[in-house]
Motif scaffolding. Structure first.
Motif, PDB file in Angstrom:
ATOM      1  N   GLU A  55     -98.639 -61.362 -85.991  1.00  0.00           N
ATOM      2  CA  GLU A  55     -99.369 -61.979 -84.882  1.00  0.00           C
ATOM      3  C   GLU A  55     -99.242 -61.132 -83.630  1.00  0.00           C
ATOM      4  O   GLU A  55     -98.142 -60.802 -83.202  1.00  0.00           O
ATOM      5  CB  GLU A  55     -98.818 -63.378 -84.622  1.00  0.00           C
ATOM      6  CG  GLU A  55     -99.587 -64.171 -83.581  1.00  0.00           C
ATOM      7  CD  GLU A  55    -100.986 -64.539 -84.051  1.00  0.00           C
ATOM      8  OE1 GLU A  55    -101.905 -64.564 -83.206  1.00  0.00           O
ATOM      9  OE2 GLU A  55    -101.149 -64.807 -85.258  1.00  0.00           O
ATOM     10  N   SER A  94     -99.506 -60.101 -79.561  1.00  0.00           N
ATOM     11  CA  SER A  94     -99.254 -60.755 -78.284  1.00  0.00           C
ATOM     12  C   SER A  94    -100.562 -60.999 -77.557  1.00  0.00           C
ATOM     13  O   SER A  94    -101.460 -60.147 -77.571  1.00  0.00           O
ATOM     14  CB  SER A  94     -98.347 -59.877 -77.428  1.00  0.00           C
ATOM     15  OG  SER A  94     -98.323 -60.345 -76.093  1.00  0.00           O
ATOM     16  N   PRO A  95    -100.688 -62.128 -76.879  1.00  0.00           N
ATOM     17  CA  PRO A  95    -101.892 -62.359 -76.062  1.00  0.00           C
ATOM     18  C   PRO A  95    -102.052 -61.331 -74.950  1.00  0.00           C
ATOM     19  O   PRO A  95    -103.157 -61.176 -74.413  1.00  0.00           O
ATOM     20  CB  PRO A  95    -101.664 -63.754 -75.479  1.00  0.00           C
ATOM     21  CG  PRO A  95    -100.678 -64.402 -76.386  1.00  0.00           C
ATOM     22  CD  PRO A  95     -99.811 -63.302 -76.893  1.00  0.00           C
ATOM     23  N   GLY A 149    -105.503 -56.474 -79.344  1.00  0.00           N
ATOM     24  CA  GLY A 149    -105.158 -57.283 -80.495  1.00  0.00           C
ATOM     25  C   GLY A 149    -104.062 -56.709 -81.350  1.00  0.00           C
ATOM     26  O   GLY A 149    -103.921 -57.073 -82.510  1.00  0.00           O
ATOM     27  N   ASP A 152     -99.912 -55.752 -81.051  1.00  0.00           N
ATOM     28  CA  ASP A 152     -98.747 -55.761 -80.166  1.00  0.00           C
ATOM     29  C   ASP A 152     -97.811 -54.593 -80.431  1.00  0.00           C
ATOM     30  O   ASP A 152     -96.704 -54.568 -79.898  1.00  0.00           O
ATOM     31  CB  ASP A 152     -97.983 -57.087 -80.288  1.00  0.00           C
ATOM     32  CG  ASP A 152     -97.223 -57.203 -81.594  1.00  0.00           C
ATOM     33  OD1 ASP A 152     -96.278 -58.008 -81.647  1.00  0.00           O
ATOM     34  OD2 ASP A 152     -97.554 -56.491 -82.541  1.00  0.00           O
ATOM     35  N   ARG A 211     -93.936 -64.969 -81.947  1.00  0.00           N
ATOM     36  CA  ARG A 211     -95.169 -64.844 -82.735  1.00  0.00           C
ATOM     37  C   ARG A 211     -95.717 -66.219 -83.119  1.00  0.00           C
ATOM     38  O   ARG A 211     -96.934 -66.416 -83.185  1.00  0.00           O
ATOM     39  CB  ARG A 211     -94.910 -63.997 -83.975  1.00  0.00           C
ATOM     40  CG  ARG A 211     -94.700 -62.520 -83.662  1.00  0.00           C
ATOM     41  CD  ARG A 211     -94.636 -61.698 -84.938  1.00  0.00           C
ATOM     42  NE  ARG A 211     -94.451 -60.282 -84.614  1.00  0.00           N
ATOM     43  CZ  ARG A 211     -93.424 -59.541 -84.998  1.00  0.00           C
ATOM     44  NH1 ARG A 211     -92.471 -60.083 -85.738  1.00  0.00           N
ATOM     45  NH2 ARG A 211     -93.342 -58.274 -84.675  1.00  0.00           N
ATOM     46  N   TRP A 244     -97.471 -67.326 -80.045  1.00  0.00           N
ATOM     47  CA  TRP A 244     -98.735 -66.617 -79.868  1.00  0.00           C
ATOM     48  C   TRP A 244     -99.808 -67.137 -80.833  1.00  0.00           C
ATOM     49  O   TRP A 244    -100.972 -67.252 -80.470  1.00  0.00           O
ATOM     50  CB  TRP A 244     -98.520 -65.114 -80.088  1.00  0.00           C
ATOM     51  CG  TRP A 244     -97.531 -64.503 -79.143  1.00  0.00           C
ATOM     52  CD1 TRP A 244     -97.099 -64.997 -77.951  1.00  0.00           C
ATOM     53  CD2 TRP A 244     -96.830 -63.276 -79.344  1.00  0.00           C
ATOM     54  NE1 TRP A 244     -96.172 -64.154 -77.384  1.00  0.00           N
ATOM     55  CE2 TRP A 244     -95.992 -63.092 -78.206  1.00  0.00           C
ATOM     56  CE3 TRP A 244     -96.822 -62.313 -80.348  1.00  0.00           C
ATOM     57  CZ2 TRP A 244     -95.170 -61.972 -78.077  1.00  0.00           C
ATOM     58  CZ3 TRP A 244     -95.998 -61.202 -80.212  1.00  0.00           C
ATOM     59  CH2 TRP A 244     -95.183 -61.041 -79.091  1.00  0.00           C
ATOM     60  N   ARG A 245     -99.395 -67.458 -82.051  1.00  0.00           N
ATOM     61  CA  ARG A 245    -100.355 -67.985 -83.029  1.00  0.00           C
ATOM     62  C   ARG A 245    -100.875 -69.344 -82.586  1.00  0.00           C
ATOM     63  O   ARG A 245    -102.077 -69.646 -82.708  1.00  0.00           O
ATOM     64  CB  ARG A 245     -99.709 -68.073 -84.410  1.00  0.00           C
ATOM     65  CG  ARG A 245    -100.669 -68.554 -85.491  1.00  0.00           C
ATOM     66  CD  ARG A 245    -100.063 -68.449 -86.880  1.00  0.00           C
ATOM     67  NE  ARG A 245     -98.864 -69.270 -87.022  1.00  0.00           N
ATOM     68  CZ  ARG A 245     -97.629 -68.792 -87.071  1.00  0.00           C
ATOM     69  NH1 ARG A 245     -97.409 -67.484 -87.006  1.00  0.00           N
ATOM     70  NH2 ARG A 245     -96.598 -69.600 -87.209  1.00  0.00           N
ATOM     71  N   ARG A 281    -103.365 -68.747 -79.830  1.00  0.00           N
ATOM     72  CA  ARG A 281    -104.614 -68.143 -80.339  1.00  0.00           C
ATOM     73  C   ARG A 281    -105.479 -69.173 -81.052  1.00  0.00           C
ATOM     74  O   ARG A 281    -106.713 -69.108 -81.003  1.00  0.00           O
ATOM     75  CB  ARG A 281    -104.283 -66.992 -81.282  1.00  0.00           C
ATOM     76  CG  ARG A 281    -105.516 -66.314 -81.899  1.00  0.00           C
ATOM     77  CD  ARG A 281    -105.145 -65.120 -82.760  1.00  0.00           C
ATOM     78  NE  ARG A 281    -104.204 -65.446 -83.814  1.00  0.00           N
ATOM     79  CZ  ARG A 281    -104.543 -66.005 -84.982  1.00  0.00           C
ATOM     80  NH1 ARG A 281    -105.807 -66.330 -85.224  1.00  0.00           N
ATOM     81  NH2 ARG A 281    -103.613 -66.251 -85.892  1.00  0.00           N
ATOM     82  N   THR A 282    -104.855 -70.166 -81.681  1.00  0.00           N
ATOM     83  CA  THR A 282    -105.604 -71.162 -82.448  1.00  0.00           C
ATOM     84  C   THR A 282    -105.927 -72.411 -81.641  1.00  0.00           C
ATOM     85  O   THR A 282    -106.335 -73.427 -82.215  1.00  0.00           O
ATOM     86  CB  THR A 282    -104.826 -71.545 -83.712  1.00  0.00           C
ATOM     87  OG1 THR A 282    -103.512 -71.998 -83.355  1.00  0.00           O
ATOM     88  CG2 THR A 282    -104.714 -70.349 -84.653  1.00  0.00           C
ATOM     89  N   ALA A 285    -101.967 -64.368 -69.526  1.00  0.00           N
ATOM     90  CA  ALA A 285    -102.046 -65.202 -70.724  1.00  0.00           C
ATOM     91  C   ALA A 285    -100.713 -65.826 -71.096  1.00  0.00           C
ATOM     92  O   ALA A 285    -100.679 -66.768 -71.891  1.00  0.00           O
ATOM     93  CB  ALA A 285    -102.580 -64.380 -71.897  1.00  0.00           C
TER      94      ALA A 285
END
Length: 1412
Positions: A320, A322-323, A328, A330, A363, A366-367, A370-371, A732
């Motif tokens: 995953e 990082s924002p 996209g 990390d 992570r 971050w996931r 992202r979702t 973010a």
């Protein structure tokens, strides 16, 4: 400790084998019959098995994992392995595990022992409870037989027990020198027989491979532990109830392993458990008990394994990003098969095959973002790393108990490299188990292949009987970050392991919550109550107990604690006579009502109804949930002990600020532009005060309660530097910048005031611009308590100490004498810049975990001032960040345990982060400058030293620059008391006599092995007389020399005449080991000196170091200087001083690692040393000599023909940081390699250089050995092979003549001694018996006393497999028949195919040790 009766090996042919591959079931045919002695015998079948180890749910795993397990569980392990491989292509050599052949028997076994099995391949790729380090248990006095079945392909494997009591010829689990191998071949078996004569915890590991890297076995998990329980006890599983000796505790022994078992005393049935018949509303808590007898009471036992830096890869697939990464990616993707290193590929630090590194939890965050997951409050990383609200419970161990349960933690260091520091929040324990006179500690350094028993005082929930989650962890911050942490969870209500009623609340935050389930709906496993204890109350819907009342939201930040929101009654105020209801409000608070809460306090103003019912009877900020309130206990103590009435008040209030300020570390411009520190606002902002900034050391009186209000004044944004990322790193990922006070060694409420956010607890850190309250009870006068910030990164916040002032000198029962108190704080990894704003030793990239920055004492070097004769107390603590250090003070010394005035004398202390010590000087304090220092070359190079300056006391009536202890108020001591206190530190010994040595320092081409030399060596050499000119030395021919070892009798005045015969052309050698901020153009001094630890002398004349205002004390070229040292011990010391490090202090960077080190051994006043010639086992007692490393020592009056009082003694100098070269016909060839850099661009300076003992080295393995040997010890080493007769007492003097700050461990195969770090004396409880010692650093000295009873080759070695043993730090003690001291042949007439012919007599005594 453990005696062996024999050994047995079976070949690889097996009637059970399903294939010819060694991972199939090995031969289980029985070996030779165990002798039919009276000693009760228990048996275990153990298998060494290859299986992928999954360290966490995120999928970090080691494909090459290897474990020891009970043989009965083998089918389950094979089933898990086969299931995980479903759908994967078959590769050559992969095992023939057929799932359909394994399932039925695996499920049958799983049902019997109460474990669940995975049903899908994905579930099989998760941590499983049976993939764990193996723990074998026995009762003291039992004999244990262990049959090892080796399923490891192409490797011979052994069970090497780090203990005594076995025959090294047949049961060493290794392959050492002339001994036959006692390893199980691939597909075969070997039987080990141990006699369990001493209680304790003893590591075992594979002794067939001594590599610490990925080519070895230990780093992949092939280790475990033997726990020897009190006599007559049994053990049971706390969840399933499975028992070791049947359902009533008196049946036949059944093989039962497990990391966490209950230990029951003799006569208690595992099923004898009273039911809970009360609830929290009407439960009366039994009084807390500080001590229990573990032999007579049921208790929880938790075995915890630290191990480090395994080979691992993350879950397969994309990681995953990082924002903050606009692309996209990390940059943290790890190529499959890589083993960790650098910021892009951080290592993991596991506990018991589990790790929860922060990057994995990041992570997950971050996931979620992202979702589309919405956070109610920002989360960045470290402030929620340990939160179960945000991430669920960790996969690392959660130790579970009920309030008041007695607890033992058996701590095992099974790793290959690092010395870790174990710390358990909230609790403290005695350094020596079951010895109430030993110091209380709450952090301990522990090195590879050692074990230690920890007994938290007051049991689970501590003295104030509080439930909740507390963290335990390695305190080295990078290791903490990399996953080395777990939790101790204390329940206050009974846990049945079943679903119960839903909670009685209309508050939507509790929707769906029910008894028997955690807030995230995970089942709470059953926890059986301990026998003989009042059962805990049953949970009810309105009082379910911790953690169900806490109003948090799953997948959100931990909730803030509530304000009490209650009336503050006048009768509760401080000063009334109602015990238990007196307290003081936090600073600037006048009301406890939520409506009146100050707006800058970081609490929820109004608690929920369930929280109110969970409160104690008088909740206050910082203490809401204790069942035995602090003030209640304090008031009772003050009633019982009149001495507390001397205190100025029962409670105090302090405001504390945490802020960012520039910290200047020296006058050369070294500074930290982003320093984080605490200060008291009543003393003003440190940035505005004159003089250097200092760490906050504030004091309280023993027995006081402190109410501390912390204001978080740290900036809302911290710019990125060469050391750290920006905080927050991008828009973010916003943050709230929580910061807190976390304290050691005092009592507090961990649920709401731990200064952390652990498990299901509240967030107890204040946000930017906010305040939070911490309430501590200083119920013990302690060495000093560390207060550490839980600030978000950068986590290098300054450290603070709370040092409760002694109410009395521990040695004095009269009115308290005064003393001078000097507080010293140690810090490393300091992010620093020079005056030109250039970063000093930055990491390869911001946020890297490799060694970086500089080191320091305080925030600047301090000169402490005193008058000669004044009593001095040193308060030492290490506040940051990762390294071990060695602290020493020249010419001063102290007792190891300050409350035990007859404990051993020291002037060196190894320290790790969070450890704290108090030293009371026991040496005469005469005028002069006394150097305190961190002794490692890296530390000294970076300026870690300072001075204690003792002035002549002015005449009576004259002006005093310092407050004098004789002229203070009438409450203080007079001159008579001062003189009496000073007299207690004077030596007590017979009238001194002079013992003189003539020594020259000269160059040498030193032969460390036939093919390895140091052509730039410098050595001390004893000579009969000096010539007018220095002798010519032929440096073209390598010499085999021994280091300087002098011997004397206590009370001697040792006089050393030192002549400087160093050459003219000294320069830094090629490829010299480096330190941080290295200078290759540094000069090399031609001066030389000789500094001695521990003895007493005039520091202005005989220190051997030129420091401060003292006159120069080094020896110029060609000249001679005399050093005079008195070797008497202090009057209260039980032993002579023993071994003492000698070293050059004229040029510590260039001289010491080339050989200018040595030792002085102070023997009893009537002892005589006799030299043992090469190849001999003992000395000719008619010959006397006072220098040399190997002696037979007799005492006046000993029968020369007997052996009862004769000891065999040897001195072993442990060396590192050497620069050795191949021997090219006497000239230097290629330099031997340094350890491989594990982290790209961040190689650790402290591991550079080679290692050895006594000017010898015996490297092994293809990386370090020029001869390309394997990683076994099956050869005659170049290091000392010392022979001695069996059943003769041995005293091995270990001297840390080390150059680097790396901490080491030391072990001798097959023998035991009292744990020397925590040795007791004078008839007190004996210390635990061990055969390995932790935390050996520069200046460490130890004497290990033992009596080997078995013949054969006993390896002595470092316990660090990465990289000390492969670099040559091992040798042999060769034990010969007691009646034969002349035969020099190897001790074993055997072949490599089987065990030797020696067997122990059933009447022989066990390997033993006694306090020396």
């Amino acid at each position: 400790m453990f005696r062996v009766q024999g050994g047995h090996m079976q070949g690889s042919q097996s009637s059970r084998s399903g294939s010819g591959d060694s991972s199939s079931l090995p031969d289980t045919t029985s070996g030779p019959k165990v002798d039919n002695s009276r000693q009760p015998t228990i048996h275990y079948d153990v298998v060494a098995f290859p299986i992928t180890i999954y360290y966490n749910r995120e999928g970090d795993h080691d494909h090459n994992g290897m474990i020891f397990a009970l043989y009965d569980n083998l089918l389950i392990l094979k089933y898990i392995r086969a299931l995980a491989r479903v759908g994967q292509p078959r590769t050559d050599g992969s095992p023939d595990d057929l799932l359909e052949d394994l399932s039925a028997k695996a499920y049958e076994r799983a049902g019997k022992i109460g474990v669940e099995l995975p049903v899908t391949p994905q579930q099989a790729k998760q941590p499983h409870p049976l993939v764990r380090p193996l723990v074998l248990r026995a009762r003291q006095g039992e004999k244990m037989t262990v049959t090892l079945h080796n399923c490891i392909r192409d490797r011979a494997v052994g069970l090497h027990l780090v203990a005594g009591g076995y025959d090294v010829v047949t049961a060493d689990g290794s392959d050492v020198a002339s001994n036959p191998s006692s390893l199980a071949p691939p597909g075969g078996t070997w039987e080990y027989i141990w006699s369990c004569d001493h209680e304790g915890v003893f590591p075992f590991h594979d002794g067939g491979n001594y590599s610490g890297d990925e080519n070895g076995t230990n780093v992949h998990g092939l280790f475990g532990a033997l726990v020897v329980e009190p006599p007559g006890t049994t053990w049971r599983d706390p969840t399933t109830g499975l028992a070791s000796h049947g359902p009533d505790g008196s049946g036949r022994f059944e093989q039962l392993d497990g990391l966490y078992l209950d230990v029951l005393p003799a006569g208690q049935s595992p099923r004898d458990m009273p039911e809970s018949d009360t609830s929290l509303a009407d439960y009366e808590w039994p009084p807390p008990r500080e001590y229990v007898c573990f032999e007579k009471e049921a208790h929880r036992e938790f075995v915890v394994f630290f191990h480090d830096e395994p080979e691992f890869v993350p879950a397969h697939g994309a990681l995953e990003p990082s924002p903050c990464d606009a692309h996209g990616n990390d940059h943290r993707d790890i190529a499959h098969g890589d083993g960790g290193g650098g910021h892009d590929n951080l290592p993991i630090m596991p506990i018991s095959y589990r790790a929860e590194p922060m990057i994995n939890r990041e992570r997950t965050l971050w996931r979620l973002l992202r979702t589309g997951h919405l956070l109610e409050r920002p989360v960045l990383n470290e402030e929620q790393h340990h939160s179960s609200w945000m991430f669920g419970d960790p996969v690392t161990p959660i130790l579970r108990a009920y309030i008041g349960d007695p607890v033992r933690i058996r701590l095992v260091h099974a790793a290959v490299k690092e010395t870790h520091v174990f710390h358990l929040h909230l609790y403290e324990w005695h350094a020596v188990p079951q010895d109430a006179q030993s110091p209380r500690i709450d952090a301990i350094s522990i090195s590879p292949q050692t074990g230690h028993t920890i007994e938290p005082l007051w049991g689970a929930g501590n003295r104030h009987q509080v439930a909740g989650d507390v963290i335990w962890h390695c305190h080295l911050y990078p290791h903490f970050h990399e996953g080395m942490w777990g939790m101790f969870r204390t329940f206050e209500t009974r846990q049945y392991g079943q679903d119960g009623q839903h909670l009685q609340s209309d508050d939507p935050v509790y929707a769906g919550r029910r008894i028997g389930r955690y807030p995230d709906n995970t089942r709470i496993d059953a926890l059986l109550p301990l026998q003989g204890r009042k059962p805990p109350p049953a949970p009810t819907p309105d009082q379910p107990g911790y953690p169900l009342y806490i109003p948090g939201t799953v997948r959100q930040k931990s909730p803030r604690p509530p304000w009490p929101d209650r009336e503050f009654k006048q009768e509760e105020k401080l000063g009334n006579d109602r015990p238990g209801q007196q307290f003081e409000l936090p600073c600037h608070v006048t009301s406890l009502l939520g409506a009146d809460m100050p707006p800058d306090f970081d609490y929820r103003p109004f608690p929920t109804a369930l929280e109110r019912k969970a409160f104690n009877e008088f909740p206050v900020p910082g203490e809401l949930f204790t069942r035995n309130r602090l003030a209640k206990q304090q008031q009772q103590e003050w009633v019982d002990d009149f001495r507390f009435r001397r205190n100025t008040s029962a409670q105090v209030c302090h405001d504390v600020v945490v802020a960012q300020r520039r910290i200047d570390y020296n006058s050369h411009g070294w500074h930290d532009k982003h320093g984080h520190l605490y200060y008291l606002p009543t003393e003003g902002d440190p940035g505005d005060r004159p003089g250097p900034i200092e760490p906050l050391f504030f004091r309280a009186q023993h027995g006081q309660i402190l109410n501390l209000t912390l204001r978080n004044d740290t900036p809302e944004r911290i710019e990125e530097t060469e050391f750290d990322h920006a905080f927050p790193p991008c828009e973010a990922l916003p943050w709230e910048g929580e910061c807190s006070l976390h304290v050691h060694m005092v009592k507090f409420d961990p649920i709401c005031a731990d200064g952390a956010s652990v498990g299901w607890n509240y967030m107890s850190g204040a946000r930017h611009g906010r305040k939070m309250v911490y309430r501590w009870w200083a119920d013990q006068e302690n060495t000093g308590s560390l207060v550490a910030s839980s600030l978000n990164p950068p986590a290098r916040a300054s450290s603070t100490t709370l040092s409760p002032v002694a109410k009395r000198h521990p040695n004095d029962s009269r009115e308290p004498p005064w003393f001078r108190e000097f507080c010293i704080g140690i810090a490393d990894f300091i992010p620093a810049w020079d005056r030109r704003h250039r970063a000093l030793n930055p990491p390869a990239q911001p946020g890297g975990h490799g060694d970086q920055g500089v080191m320091g004492l305080h925030y600047h070097t301090t000169v402490f001032k005193t008058y000669a004769g004044d009593p001095i107390w040193i308060r030492l603590l290490q506040g940051s960040h990762e390294e071990s250090h060695s602290f020493q003070i020249h010419a001063l010394r102290w007792v190891r345990f300050r409350e035990q005035i007859d404990s051993i004398i020291r002037n060196q202390q190894t320290t790790g982060i969070a450890e704290a010590f108090t030293f009371i000087n026991q040496a005469p304090l005469t005028p002069g400058d006394y150097m305190y220092k961190l002794s490692g070359a890296d530390d000294l190079w970076l300026g870690c030293w300072g001075l204690i300056r003792a002035f002549d006391r002015p005449p009576a009536g004259s002006h005093f620059d310092l407050v004098t202890l004789a002229s203070v108020s009438t409450d203080g001591p007079g001159q008579e008391q001062i003189e009496e206190c000073a007299a207690s530190s004077q030596p007590s010994a017979p009238a001194s006599k002079e013992r003189r040595f003539r020594i020259q320092a000269r160059p040498a081409n030193l032969l460390y092995r036939d093919d390895i030399i140091d052509p730039h060596a410098l050595v001390y050499e004893v000579v009969d007389h000096f010539t007018s000119h220095c002798p010519a030395i032929d440096l073209s021919t390598p010499e085999r020399l021994e280091p300087l070892v002098l011997w004397c009798q206590e009370g001697d005045d040792v006089v050393v005449e030192l002549k400087n015969c160093l050459p003219n052309n000294l320069r830094v050698e090629p490829f010299a080991p480096e330190v941080p901020l290295e200078r290759r153009d540094r000069p090399v001094s031609r001066h030389v000196s000789l500094h001695a630890d521990l003895v007493t002398y005039d520091v202005r004349m005989h220190d051997g170091a030129t420091i401060g205002l003292n006159p120069p004390q080094t020896v110029p070229p060609g000249q001679v200087r005399e050093y005079r040292w008195n070797t008497s011990r202090p009057s209260n010391s039980p032993d002579p001083l023993g071994p003492i490090l000698l070293q050059d202090m004229a040029d510590f960077r260039n001289h010491r690692h080339h050989g200018l080190v040595g030792a002085l051994v102070v023997l009893p006043a009537d002892a005589i040393p006799h030299p043992v010639l090469p190849g001999e086992a003992t000395a000719d007692l008619d010959v006397e000599r006072w220098h040399g490393p190997r002696m037979t020592v007799t005492r006046n009056g000993d029968d020369p023909t007997g052996i009862g009082g004769i000891t065999e003694e040897m001195v072993l100098l442990m060396q590192d940081g050497l620069r050795l070269f191949l021997n090219a016909n006497g000239k230097p060839g290629f330099p031997l390699p340094d350890p491989p850099a594990e982290e790209a661009g961040e190689a650790e300076h402290e591991d550079q250089g080679q290692k050895g003992f006594n000017y010898r080295t015996e490297p092994i393995g293809p990386i370090f050995d020029p001869r390309g040997s394997d990683y076994s010890l099956n050869k005659e080493p170049a290091t000392p092979i010392w022979q001695m007769p069996a059943r003769r007492k041995v005293r091995l003097h270990l001297v840390g003549a080390l150059d680097k700050p790396r901490a080491h461990s030391f072990t001798v195969h097959g023998v035991v001694w009292p744990e020397h770090r925590f040795r007791s004396n004078a008839g007190r409880q004996t210390a635990p018996m061990v055969s390995s010692e932790s935390a050996i650093t520069c200046g460490t000295v130890r004497t290990f006393e033992f009596t080997p009873t078995h013949q054969g080759d006993h390896a002595y070695r470092n316990g660090v497999l990465k990289w000390a043993v492969p670099q040559g730090m091992w040798g042999v003690l060769r034990i010969r028949p007691a009646e034969d001291n002349s035969d020099h042949e190897p001790p074993c007439g055997s072949t490599a195919d089987g065990p030797g012919s020696f067997s122990s007599s059933s009447s022989s005594s066990s390997d033993s040790a006694s306090d020396s």
